[in-house]
Write a protein that holds these residues in place. Sequence first.
Motif, PDB file in Angstrom:
ATOM      1  N   MET A 196       2.749   9.633   1.837  1.00  0.00           N
ATOM      2  CA  MET A 196       3.681   8.793   2.505  1.00  0.00           C
ATOM      3  C   MET A 196       4.543   9.533   3.605  1.00  0.00           C
ATOM      4  O   MET A 196       5.173  10.556   3.096  1.00  0.00           O
ATOM      5  CB  MET A 196       4.545   7.888   1.728  1.00  0.00           C
ATOM      6  CG  MET A 196       5.540   6.937   2.408  1.00  0.00           C
ATOM      7  SD  MET A 196       6.393   5.990   1.329  1.00  0.00           S
ATOM      8  CE  MET A 196       7.613   5.268   2.628  1.00  0.00           C
ATOM      9  N   THR A 232      14.981   2.286   6.548  1.00  0.00           N
ATOM     10  CA  THR A 232      14.580   3.717   6.285  1.00  0.00           C
ATOM     11  C   THR A 232      15.364   4.428   5.418  1.00  0.00           C
ATOM     12  O   THR A 232      15.008   5.403   4.679  1.00  0.00           O
ATOM     13  CB  THR A 232      14.392   4.333   7.695  1.00  0.00           C
ATOM     14  OG1 THR A 232      15.638   4.396   8.039  1.00  0.00           O
ATOM     15  CG2 THR A 232      13.640   3.820   8.727  1.00  0.00           C
ATOM     16  N   ASP A 262      16.825  -3.008  -0.910  1.00  0.00           N
ATOM     17  CA  ASP A 262      16.101  -3.351   0.110  1.00  0.00           C
ATOM     18  C   ASP A 262      14.707  -4.163  -0.580  1.00  0.00           C
ATOM     19  O   ASP A 262      14.557  -3.971  -1.876  1.00  0.00           O
ATOM     20  CB  ASP A 262      15.239  -2.394   1.035  1.00  0.00           C
ATOM     21  CG  ASP A 262      14.919  -2.980   2.412  1.00  0.00           C
ATOM     22  OD1 ASP A 262      14.098  -3.904   2.616  1.00  0.00           O
ATOM     23  OD2 ASP A 262      15.375  -2.361   3.547  1.00  0.00           O
ATOM     24  N   ARG A 263      13.563  -4.805   0.080  1.00  0.00           N
ATOM     25  CA  ARG A 263      12.640  -5.274  -0.611  1.00  0.00           C
ATOM     26  C   ARG A 263      11.801  -3.888  -1.204  1.00  0.00           C
ATOM     27  O   ARG A 263      11.968  -2.808  -0.798  1.00  0.00           O
ATOM     28  CB  ARG A 263      11.682  -5.783   0.390  1.00  0.00           C
ATOM     29  CG  ARG A 263      12.271  -7.309   0.667  1.00  0.00           C
ATOM     30  CD  ARG A 263      11.370  -7.973   1.839  1.00  0.00           C
ATOM     31  NE  ARG A 263      12.007  -9.290   2.149  1.00  0.00           N
ATOM     32  CZ  ARG A 263      11.422 -10.250   2.830  1.00  0.00           C
ATOM     33  NH1 ARG A 263      10.166  -9.877   3.645  1.00  0.00           N
ATOM     34  NH2 ARG A 263      11.874 -11.432   2.891  1.00  0.00           N
ATOM     35  N   PRO A 264      11.022  -4.294  -2.333  1.00  0.00           N
ATOM     36  CA  PRO A 264      10.409  -3.212  -3.043  1.00  0.00           C
ATOM     37  C   PRO A 264       9.513  -2.278  -2.165  1.00  0.00           C
ATOM     38  O   PRO A 264       9.581  -0.926  -2.264  1.00  0.00           O
ATOM     39  CB  PRO A 264       9.818  -3.933  -4.150  1.00  0.00           C
ATOM     40  CG  PRO A 264      10.353  -5.243  -4.405  1.00  0.00           C
ATOM     41  CD  PRO A 264      10.947  -5.511  -3.084  1.00  0.00           C
ATOM     42  N   GLN A 265       8.699  -2.868  -1.224  1.00  0.00           N
ATOM     43  CA  GLN A 265       7.864  -1.965  -0.353  1.00  0.00           C
ATOM     44  C   GLN A 265       8.766  -0.872   0.355  1.00  0.00           C
ATOM     45  O   GLN A 265       7.971  -0.024   0.893  1.00  0.00           O
ATOM     46  CB  GLN A 265       6.824  -2.891   0.436  1.00  0.00           C
ATOM     47  CG  GLN A 265       7.568  -3.701   1.627  1.00  0.00           C
ATOM     48  CD  GLN A 265       8.005  -4.882   1.126  1.00  0.00           C
ATOM     49  OE1 GLN A 265       8.185  -5.160  -0.196  1.00  0.00           O
ATOM     50  NE2 GLN A 265       8.005  -5.980   1.806  1.00  0.00           N
ATOM     51  N   ASN A 266      10.019  -1.134   0.592  1.00  0.00           N
ATOM     52  CA  ASN A 266      10.722  -0.240   1.246  1.00  0.00           C
ATOM     53  C   ASN A 266      11.546   0.844   0.368  1.00  0.00           C
ATOM     54  O   ASN A 266      12.003   1.918   1.208  1.00  0.00           O
ATOM     55  CB  ASN A 266      11.574  -0.726   2.321  1.00  0.00           C
ATOM     56  CG  ASN A 266      11.052  -1.809   3.298  1.00  0.00           C
ATOM     57  OD1 ASN A 266      10.006  -1.596   3.896  1.00  0.00           O
ATOM     58  ND2 ASN A 266      11.709  -2.905   3.815  1.00  0.00           N
ATOM     59  N   PRO A 313      10.227   3.424  -1.520  1.00  0.00           N
ATOM     60  CA  PRO A 313       9.955   4.646  -1.257  1.00  0.00           C
ATOM     61  C   PRO A 313      10.625   5.438  -0.144  1.00  0.00           C
ATOM     62  O   PRO A 313      10.658   6.625  -0.374  1.00  0.00           O
ATOM     63  CB  PRO A 313       8.360   4.534  -1.492  1.00  0.00           C
ATOM     64  CG  PRO A 313       8.027   3.454  -2.215  1.00  0.00           C
ATOM     65  CD  PRO A 313       9.252   2.387  -1.844  1.00  0.00           C
ATOM     66  N   ASP A 336      15.460  -8.696  -2.777  1.00  0.00           N
ATOM     67  CA  ASP A 336      15.202  -9.739  -1.837  1.00  0.00           C
ATOM     68  C   ASP A 336      16.149 -10.993  -1.851  1.00  0.00           C
ATOM     69  O   ASP A 336      16.330 -11.383  -2.979  1.00  0.00           O
ATOM     70  CB  ASP A 336      13.690 -10.360  -2.350  1.00  0.00           C
ATOM     71  CG  ASP A 336      12.924 -11.341  -1.293  1.00  0.00           C
ATOM     72  OD1 ASP A 336      13.832 -11.917  -0.694  1.00  0.00           O
ATOM     73  OD2 ASP A 336      11.872 -11.457  -1.128  1.00  0.00           O
ATOM     74  N   ALA A 372      15.719  -2.893  -5.616  1.00  0.00           N
ATOM     75  CA  ALA A 372      15.108  -3.887  -5.331  1.00  0.00           C
ATOM     76  C   ALA A 372      16.036  -5.124  -4.986  1.00  0.00           C
ATOM     77  O   ALA A 372      16.914  -5.585  -5.845  1.00  0.00           O
ATOM     78  CB  ALA A 372      13.807  -4.100  -6.141  1.00  0.00           C
TER      79      ALA A 372
END
Length: 196
Positions: free
Chosen positions: A1, A37, A57-61, A63, A84, A82
């Motif tokens: 990533m 970020t 942040d939301r879990p997908q952000n 990493p 939301d 995490a």
Amino acid sequence: MEKPFSPACERNREPIREIIATHFADHLHVLEIGSGTGQHAVHFAAALPQLTWQCSDRPQNLPGIQMWLDDAALPNTPPPLALDVCGTWPQLQVDAVFSANTLHIMGWPEVEQLFARLPAVLAPGARVLIYGPFRIGGQHTSDSNALFDARLRAEAPHMGIRDLEAVDALAKAAGLRHLADLPMPANNRCQLWQAI
């Protein structure tokens, strides 16, 4: 990533840092909602070491945020959480909350949930600082903001620049008193509230 990068964060970080340094001067624990970020977090935490800066942040952000935190290796940035706004919030209490460029991306029901959930995490006297564009008195504060709002709504109908008065009504219902409307570069503003 690949490590995420936002040019806007680089442009606005220093004016926002000045506001945070002034208005969070007597505070210690900041929850950032919608850390994106992670660039803001490392800049503010490095410049203001008295603050423990908790990203969320939301879990997908998470990493991407963790990559910024790992590279900076600061002692005052715990792992991101995490969060939301419409889901389960972490169990914590803070004396400051910061969020940048989130209200116009969320749907209005999410904005409502954000403010409704704040009292559960705010210590007495906590401050809340929200950065971004706002309409005031139902009017855009610049032609560029009107164009930006139109682009947002064309991209997704749930998005759009929020009316300060409507947001402040949510804040009041959450037990927050509006302290300041602070003009910022690029037709943005910082709105500051304090828990009563």
